[in-house]
Design a protein around this motif. Structure first.
Motif, mmCIF file in Angstrom:
data_model
loop_
_atom_site.group_PDB
_atom_site.id
_atom_site.type_symbol
_atom_site.label_atom_id
_atom_site.label_comp_id
_atom_site.label_asym_id
_atom_site.label_seq_id
_atom_site.Cartn_x
_atom_site.Cartn_y
_atom_site.Cartn_z
ATOM 1 N N MET A 1 -25.445 0.712 34.245
ATOM 2 C CA MET A 1 -25.500 2.174 34.246
ATOM 3 C C MET A 1 -24.146 2.766 33.892
ATOM 4 S SD MET A 1 -27.151 5.028 34.567
ATOM 5 C CE MET A 1 -28.631 5.115 35.599
ATOM 6 N N GLU B 1 -35.235 -2.691 30.882
ATOM 7 C CA GLU B 1 -34.826 -1.395 31.432
ATOM 8 C C GLU B 1 -34.874 -0.322 30.352
ATOM 9 O OE1 GLU B 1 -31.705 -2.503 35.035
ATOM 10 O OE2 GLU B 1 -30.926 -2.030 33.046
ATOM 11 N N TYR C 1 -33.482 3.808 29.792
ATOM 12 C CA TYR C 1 -32.680 4.932 30.258
ATOM 13 C C TYR C 1 -32.997 6.145 29.382
ATOM 14 C CZ TYR C 1 -29.805 1.170 32.295
ATOM 15 O OH TYR C 1 -29.359 0.064 32.982
ATOM 16 N N TRP D 1 -31.998 10.486 28.694
ATOM 17 C CA TRP D 1 -31.133 11.628 28.999
ATOM 18 C C TRP D 1 -31.231 12.656 27.875
ATOM 19 C CZ3 TRP D 1 -29.203 6.936 27.317
ATOM 20 C CH2 TRP D 1 -28.397 6.927 26.170
ATOM 21 N N ILE E 1 -28.924 10.882 33.546
ATOM 22 C CA ILE E 1 -29.348 9.617 32.941
ATOM 23 C C ILE E 1 -30.166 8.873 33.989
ATOM 24 C CG2 ILE E 1 -28.592 7.499 31.814
ATOM 25 C CD1 ILE E 1 -25.893 8.914 31.317
ATOM 26 N N ASN F 1 -32.445 5.548 35.050
ATOM 27 C CA ASN F 1 -32.908 4.183 34.820
ATOM 28 C C ASN F 1 -34.335 4.116 35.367
ATOM 29 O OD1 ASN F 1 -33.586 1.436 35.033
ATOM 30 N ND2 ASN F 1 -31.449 0.818 35.349
ATOM 31 N N LYS G 1 -29.800 6.739 39.119
ATOM 32 C CA LYS G 1 -29.575 7.942 38.325
ATOM 33 C C LYS G 1 -28.083 8.205 38.214
ATOM 34 C CE LYS G 1 -32.004 11.702 39.197
ATOM 35 N NZ LYS G 1 -32.444 12.989 39.831
#
Length: 480
Positions: free
Chosen positions: A131, A229, A231, A233, A258, A260, A266
């Motif tokens: 992250m 994963e 992500y 945003w 952002i 996950n 987050k």
């Protein structure tokens, strides 16, 4: 003696921070001594804009544009914008002198400049470190806009842009999928099949009297395939000040979240507006929390410079000590506060560096720009290469590729009058084609993307249909 090789060779470690994430004040006395570009140690310099191939076979891209930037000092945009206060600007035709010689599709491609951060995220086994790398990538993706006050060309409907960088390990394709509203869709993948990066951008532009605000609506998605994963945003808002009079300057502000979608982690990043006295100009502060809302780390820095992270306890202690040791602020007189009716909003004085908190880890630092960047629309080295049309490339590109746009090409070559005429011709051709479709009741069909739903956010999105790199371009439209 240089050995020329036709085939590009993949390399690793491009623009790495040389720290493996363990940079601290103890092993570096100041930001200026950190070498973030080890790949440049064996390169040869050539400032005539030509492309070279290095001794190790790595393809080098041009280092300058064919012609210097055209002066904007003799032009006024007020006559065009004075009737547009508070309105959406996508339908307003601007003089070409206020452009830069890139399409907005190419500007989107600049997200990939710091792709080493995606590679770093892929390599980490700890989800927190992943992250952190993704957060740094999200910030780095807007860093190229620093001092870029020129407007990219609006893409024509059906326009495309592709970029394959074997040295950086990715390929990228984008398409203008809608004209009104203007929507640009993009898709990128790692050549090692380790990530997918995609999204659609709808830049909502508004004029507010002395500034133009660009709100980049649309979802950006990064999938790390090895870790299963995803992500998502949305970028911050960008604002260009003093479009009527005074020196142009730019800031970005807004909260970027952002998420996950696999772990529930987050990252919340606050791009701060400059404020009354400019203390917060370019600053970014935020944190990463887990799915139980426990803060795992704090992130701070500037989107124009660098990004650091530290643990929450250290950060809070440092801030308390800083506040305790600071002098009381003097009350401002009325003379100190500029009126909203002043002719220009002076750019606040920028502090050179981010205040380092001992024990922090460096996540990212911006690349240095070419020494002649100010004569090249403040382009980064990566941006300079984007419109390069190499020998033999025209035969394999889609006929809709930005590199083939005559208005952009002529502007890049310094032929401003020709570029302006070509821009008008292309816009008129686009209008005529739209009228013809309406007359025949024919709908426009996108070629490489289709409307759908983002699988992670559930919101409307434009998704890659595949097939571009099979290079079957027989049914591409004639837009130039």
């Amino acid at each position: 003696m240089w050995k020329r090789k036709a085939k590009r060779t993949k390399v690793t470690g491009f623009d790495s921070d040389n720290s493996s994430g363990d940079f601290s004040e103890a092993n570096n006395k100041g930001p200026e001594v950190l070498d973030l570009e080890p790949h440049q140690s064996n390169k040869t310099e050539k400032h005539n804009g030509e492309t070279e191939i290095q001794e190790n076979g790595i393809k080098r891209h041009r280092t300058s544009l064919p012609a210097p930037m055209f002066s904007r000092s003799d032009f006024s945009v007020w006559s065009i914008l004075k009737k547009c206060i508070g309105l959406e600007l996508s339908k307003i035709t601007m003089p070409i002198v206020f452009n830069e010689p890139l399409s907005f599709l190419q500007r989107i491609t600049e997200y990939m400049e710091h792709i080493y951060l995606i590679n770093k995220a892929c390599s980490h086994t700890d989800p927190l470190e992943r992250m952190q790398a993704v957060a740094a990538f999200a910030v780095s993706a807007v860093a190229s806009q620093w001092e870029r006050t020129g407007k990219p060309f609006n893409p024509l409907l059906g326009e495309t842009y592709e970029l394959t960088r074997e040295d950086l390990g990715f390929r990228f394709i984008s398409e203008q999928v809608s004209h009104h509203p203007p929507i640009s869709a993009f898709y990128s993948e790692g050549l090692n099949k380790d990530f997918i990066f995609h999204g659609s951008i709808y830049p909502k532009l508004k004029f507010w009297g002395k500034s133009i605000e660009a709100e980049p609506r649309g979802t950006i998605t990064l999938e790390l395939l090895k870790h299963n994963e995803a992500y998502t945003w949305t970028n911050p808002t960008c604002c260009v000040h003093n479009v009527i009079i005074g020196k142009l300057w730019l800031e970005q502000y807004g909260v970027v979240e952002i998420i996950n979608h696999s772990t529930g982690d987050k990252c919340v990043l606050n791009f701060k507006p400059c404020g009354l006295f400019g203390k917060e100009l370019h600053r970014v502060e935020g944190y990463i929390q887990d799915k139980h809302r426990k803060k795992l780390c704090v992130i701070y820095g500037k989107w124009t410079e660098c990004l650091w992270c530290t643990d929450p306890t250290t950060y809070e202690t440092y801030k308390k000590n800083e506040k305790r040791g600071s002098e009381p602020k003097k009350k401002s007189s009325e003379e100190d506060i500029k009126s909203e009716n002043d002719e220009a909003d002076d750019m606040p004085e920028v502090q050179d560096t981010v205040q380092f908190i001992p024990g922090s880890k460096l996540l990212w630092r911006i690349n240095s720009r070419p020494p002649n960047s100010s004569q090249m629309y403040n382009f980064t080295s990566f941006a300079v290469s984007l419109n390069e049309l190499e020998k033999g490339m025209e035969a394999i590109l889609a006929p809709t590729d930005c590199r083939l746009r005559p208005d952009i090409r002529n502007m890049e070559n310094g032929n401003m009058d020709v570029a302006s005429r070509e821009k008008e011709r292309l816009e008129e051709k686009q209008r005529a084609a739209r009228k013809e479709r309406a007359k025949d009741e024919v709908e426009w069909h996108t070629r490489w993307f289709h409307q759908g739903t983002n699988p992670y956010t559930g919101t409307p999105d434009w998704l890659y249909s595949g097939g571009y790199f099979d290079r079957n371009f027989s049914d591409c439209p004639d837009i130039y």
